[in-house]
Structures are given as structure tokens and as C-alpha cells.
Design a protein around this motif. Structure first.
Motif, mmCIF file in Angstrom:
data_model
loop_
_atom_site.group_PDB
_atom_site.id
_atom_site.type_symbol
_atom_site.label_atom_id
_atom_site.label_comp_id
_atom_site.label_asym_id
_atom_site.label_seq_id
_atom_site.Cartn_x
_atom_site.Cartn_y
_atom_site.Cartn_z
ATOM 1 N N ALA A 1 41.275 36.080 54.451
ATOM 2 C CA ALA A 1 41.098 34.746 55.028
ATOM 3 C C ALA A 1 39.664 34.569 55.529
ATOM 4 C CB ALA A 1 42.092 34.523 56.158
ATOM 5 N N LEU A 2 39.095 35.625 56.094
ATOM 6 C CA LEU A 2 37.711 35.549 56.562
ATOM 7 C C LEU A 2 36.761 35.316 55.390
ATOM 8 C CD1 LEU A 2 35.465 35.958 58.708
ATOM 9 C CD2 LEU A 2 35.568 38.409 58.164
ATOM 10 N N ALA A 3 36.942 36.060 54.311
ATOM 11 C CA ALA A 3 36.084 35.885 53.132
ATOM 12 C C ALA A 3 36.196 34.468 52.589
ATOM 13 C CB ALA A 3 36.446 36.901 52.058
ATOM 14 N N ALA A 4 37.418 33.937 52.611
ATOM 15 C CA ALA A 4 37.627 32.571 52.131
ATOM 16 C C ALA A 4 36.938 31.562 53.048
ATOM 17 C CB ALA A 4 39.118 32.277 52.052
ATOM 18 N N ASP A 5 37.131 31.732 54.354
ATOM 19 C CA ASP A 5 36.567 30.790 55.322
ATOM 20 C C ASP A 5 35.045 30.785 55.289
ATOM 21 O OD1 ASP A 5 36.833 29.009 57.732
ATOM 22 O OD2 ASP A 5 35.778 30.691 58.677
ATOM 23 N N ARG A 6 34.448 31.965 55.090
ATOM 24 C CA ARG A 6 32.987 32.049 55.110
ATOM 25 C C ARG A 6 32.368 31.912 53.723
ATOM 26 N NH1 ARG A 6 31.682 34.079 60.334
ATOM 27 N NH2 ARG A 6 29.507 33.824 59.728
ATOM 28 N N SER A 7 33.200 31.833 52.697
ATOM 29 C CA SER A 7 32.751 31.632 51.323
ATOM 30 C C SER A 7 31.703 32.674 50.914
ATOM 31 C CB SER A 7 32.185 30.218 51.138
ATOM 32 O OG SER A 7 31.986 29.935 49.777
ATOM 33 N N VAL A 8 32.043 33.959 51.127
ATOM 34 C CA VAL A 8 31.127 35.046 50.772
ATOM 35 C C VAL A 8 31.768 35.934 49.713
ATOM 36 C CG1 VAL A 8 29.983 35.082 53.020
ATOM 37 C CG2 VAL A 8 32.021 36.497 52.657
ATOM 38 N N PRO A 9 30.964 36.603 48.912
ATOM 39 C CA PRO A 9 31.520 37.568 47.964
ATOM 40 C C PRO A 9 32.245 38.704 48.686
ATOM 41 C CG PRO A 9 29.261 37.015 47.382
ATOM 42 C CD PRO A 9 29.501 36.432 48.735
ATOM 43 N N ILE A 10 33.330 39.165 48.100
ATOM 44 C CA ILE A 10 34.075 40.295 48.646
ATOM 45 C C ILE A 10 34.398 41.266 47.524
ATOM 46 C CG2 ILE A 10 36.285 39.029 48.488
ATOM 47 C CD1 ILE A 10 37.191 40.698 50.968
ATOM 48 N N VAL A 11 34.146 42.544 47.780
ATOM 49 C CA VAL A 11 34.468 43.605 46.828
ATOM 50 C C VAL A 11 35.844 44.162 47.182
ATOM 51 C CG1 VAL A 11 33.777 45.810 45.841
ATOM 52 C CG2 VAL A 11 32.019 44.192 46.616
ATOM 53 N N LEU A 12 36.747 44.136 46.215
ATOM 54 C CA LEU A 12 38.104 44.653 46.386
ATOM 55 C C LEU A 12 38.186 45.990 45.665
ATOM 56 C CD1 LEU A 12 40.040 41.350 45.577
ATOM 57 C CD2 LEU A 12 39.329 42.182 47.836
#
Length: 277
Positions: free
Chosen positions: A127-138
Motif C-alpha cells: 500500500a505504501l508503494a502504491a500511495d507513493r508511486s515508487v518502484p518496488i522490487v519483489l
């Protein structure tokens, strides 16, 4: 707006590792001082790093979790100092599984989230990655770092890791993360035997074909030490460059490495060959 690297039109990216920890597997304690950490990051940028990945918690086999306040104490001053003195063209990544630490890092100037749990350790991370619109490595990890190397088992490691990552991509999309903000990492060394790690590197093309851009983190890993019969992990730069070359030719887009200069050269040559094809 920050986005993940495209697959075909730009050279692969080099992510320099900055462990602000006392116990990371090959460089623990070397950069625990803010000034030393910043100096090392600047040196990696001069050598060709596109991204600096800053972590305040070791995830080596057998490591224990570090409380959020201690992670923040380690990484936030480094991120703040770097954001003040480096161009925005150099991206800063926070290596953590804690949404609280990630949020503080983003507030301090980080651009990416690198989550070795793929959003499982902390449900607030996606949710944080979505809210801040930043790339996330899974990243794929079997078990927790403290015990992940105790008899890891797979029937088909490539298929199972690919299935796990597919499920985590769906979870990220459901949480509102844009598709062009997601990267995946097969998790070399995270709950895998020597044979599992070699099979994953041989199968990198399958991960490239099935989904988002792929990040490879094989730098100085035990699999390389074993294959090369080299117990000194800091002597594994040539071996790491070999994995970078293999990865570029397979279509991997980001390489997380300790030794930037050599891997930048390896990536550039392999990229030129790939383009010539």
C-alpha cells in the motif's frame, strides 16, 4: 515520476550495494559510519552506479531482525546526505521489509523500495508503494533469514519461484501498485541450495519472459564462492561479473552488486553484444 527500467531501449542498470550494518555477509561494519557510507556511495556513483541500495538490516543466512528505530538510525542520515549531494538522475533505494522504515526513507529522499519479503513481512508495504508511486522490487525468499538455509526444498525451483513472484505481482497490483512500478528478483541465496541457485541463473530468461523487469542479486554470494572454490568473498568480483554477463544476455535489467566498476564494464559489453544480435 519514478518508473522501472524499460526492457529494450536502454542499457541495464547497476545498483550499488551500501550496507549500513555491522553484520552483512561480506562488508559488515565497513560503512556503519555516515561519512564512510556517503563516501563509498559517491565512489560507486563515479564508477557507474545508477542506483544506490541502502540497507540497515542484514538479511544474510542466520541473521536476526533489526528493530525499525535502529534501521532508521542507520539509514536515514545517509539517505539525507546523499540526496543533498547527488543528482536526481542517481536513484536511491531503501532495502527493508518494514513499511515504517521505507516510509521514513522515502521522506528522506529515497526513490525505490527493495523488499526481500515481497511485501509479506509487513502488509503495509505494498500500500505504501502504491500511495507513493515508487518502484518496488519483489524478491523470492523461502523462509526467514534466520533459518532459510536449513534444508530448503523445491520440486521445481524455477517453476515454484516464478509462481510465487506471479502471486506477489498480483498482490501488488491489487494493492494499487502500477504495473510499471514492479520489478522481480528470484532471490539468489535466499532459501536455496547450490543446485537451486544455479538452476535459477540458468533459467533467468523464463523470469524475463513472464513478467516485469528482473533484478539479479548474485554479488559475492556463497554459490559463487562454492563454484570458484574461493572462501574470500571479497575476491569474487570476476565471478560476479560472469553472472552479470549471463543476466544481460538473458534480458535482466538491474544488477545489484558490491563491485560497481567491473560489473559496469561487464554489463556494457554484454549489452553491446545483445544489441548486435
Amino acid at each position: 515520476m519514478k518508473s522501472t527500467p524499460s526492457r529494450h531501449d536502454t542499457p541495464p542498470l547497476i545498483m550499488g550495494i551500501l550496507n549500513v550494518t555491522p553484520d552483512s555477509f561480506s562488508d559488515g561494519g565497513r560503512y556503519s559510519d555516515t561519512a564512510a557510507a556517503v563516501q563509498h556511495a559517491l565512489a560507486m556513483i563515479d564508477e557507474g552506479a545508477d542506483i544506490i541500495d541502502i540497507g540497515g538490516e542484514s538479511t544474510r543466512p542466520g541473521s536476526r531482525a533489526v528493530p525499525d528505530p535502529e534501521q532508521e538510525r542507520r539509514v536515514i542520515p545517509v539517505i539525507q546526505r546523499l540526496r543533498e549531494c547527488v543528482s536526481r538522475s542517481t536513484q536511491l533505494s531503501i532495502d527493508t521489509t518494514s513499511a515504517r522504515v521505507a516510509e521514513a526513507a522515502l521522506d528522506a529522499g529515497a526513490d525505490w523500495i527493495n523488499d526481500t519479503s515481497a511485501g509479506r513481512d509487513d502488509p503495509a508495504m505494498l500500500a505504501l508503494a502504491a500511495d507513493r508511486s515508487v518502484p518496488i522490487v519483489l524478491m523470492h525468499r523461502q523462509g526467514m533469514p534466520e533459518a532459510m538455509q536449513q534444508n530448503p526444498c523445491y520440486a521445481d525451483v524455477v517453476a515454484e519461484v516464478r509462481g510465487f513472484l506471479s502471486a506477489r505481482i498480483e498482490a501488488a497490483l491489487a494493492a494499487g501498485v502500477a504495473q510499471n512500478k514492479i520489478l522481480t528478483d528470484p532471490g539468489i541465496g535466499f532459501g536455496k541450495t547450490l543446485e537451486h541457485n544455479l538452476a535459477l541463473m540458468a533459467g533467468l530468461g523464463e523470469f524475463v519472459r513472464f513478467g516485469p523487469p528482473v533484478l539479479l542479486g548474485a554479488s559475492r554470494k556463497r554459490v559463487l564462492s562454492t563454484v570458484c572454490r574461493e572462501p574470500d568473498l571479497t575476491a569474487l568480483m570476476p565471478a560476479t561479473c560472469a553472472t552479470t554477463t549471463i543476466g544481460v544476455l538473458a534480458g535482466v535489467r538491474v544488477f545489484r552488486v558490491h563491485d560497481v566498476a567491473g560489473n559496469r564494464q561487464a554489463a556494457d559489453v554484454a549489452w553491446a553484444v545483445r544489441r548486435a544480435e
